[in-house]
Design a protein around this motif. Sequence first.
Motif, short mmCIF file in Angstrom:
data_model
loop_
_atom_site.label_atom_id
_atom_site.label_comp_id
_atom_site.label_asym_id
_atom_site.label_seq_id
_atom_site.Cartn_x
_atom_site.Cartn_y
_atom_site.Cartn_z
N GLN A 92 -30.46 -24.24 -71.82
CA GLN A 92 -31.66 -24.06 -72.63
C GLN A 92 -32.12 -22.60 -72.61
O GLN A 92 -32.70 -22.11 -73.58
N GLU A 151 -33.95 -27.42 -81.63
CA GLU A 151 -34.67 -28.38 -80.79
C GLU A 151 -34.10 -29.78 -80.94
O GLU A 151 -34.09 -30.57 -79.99
N ARG A 169 -35.14 -22.97 -85.60
CA ARG A 169 -35.82 -23.38 -84.37
C ARG A 169 -35.90 -24.91 -84.29
O ARG A 169 -35.60 -25.52 -83.26
#
Length: 233
Positions: A186, A134, A130
Amino acid sequence: MRPIERQRLSDATYQHLLDELMAGRYEVGERLPAETALASRLEVSRPVVRAALQRLQQDGIVVSRQGSGTYVQRMPSSDLGRHIDTAKLSRVLQGFELRLVLEPLAARLAARHRSVEQLRLMEEADARMRGAMEREEVSTQEDLAFHHAIAAASGNTLLLETLEGLSQQLKAGIDVTLALTRSGTQQRQRQVLDEHQRILRAIRLSDPESAGIAMAFHLDQARNRLLDRQLDQ
């Protein structure tokens, strides 16, 4: 020697048709030219064209309708050719078929047998992926670590050894799907992370059935994202 040459022609024809599809020569729902017309245009025999179309059908890209012809069912990502030799797509998709058998089983067993420490390792692997996503730095290694932690928690050493032994063969599929995820929207990235969370949640709750379903859904979606550019719109 003749069958080998025919197979090489079939591979080249498959790749040519796939490249045309990714380039937008045909639209979803459009009927492809008849085998005779394709054979004439590509200067190969009808059996060669038929074998190439059968591979595209097995890949889920085209569908054959008896008495009507062959139609485009899904359009692979236009970026696919930048990340993989399209001639190798069938092997990548075979890897997904294998994973769809083995990894839902691993998730079900992990939900049943995992320890607190093993759950922590899964959560840490997911957190690393994660964070890397990002930062737009996610690599195959983070995804492999997440799936490996689940297999390790299954308690089945033969299953773990099988997946570890196949890791290099399956890595190409993970490489290309992650590359498409990095370059995608995204929304696509959130979907991947949400799918991981569903798997983790089921394992955390010791719910084998939900864990298996969540893993199967994740792998099937990864395969679909590879084959269907509309999922990234």
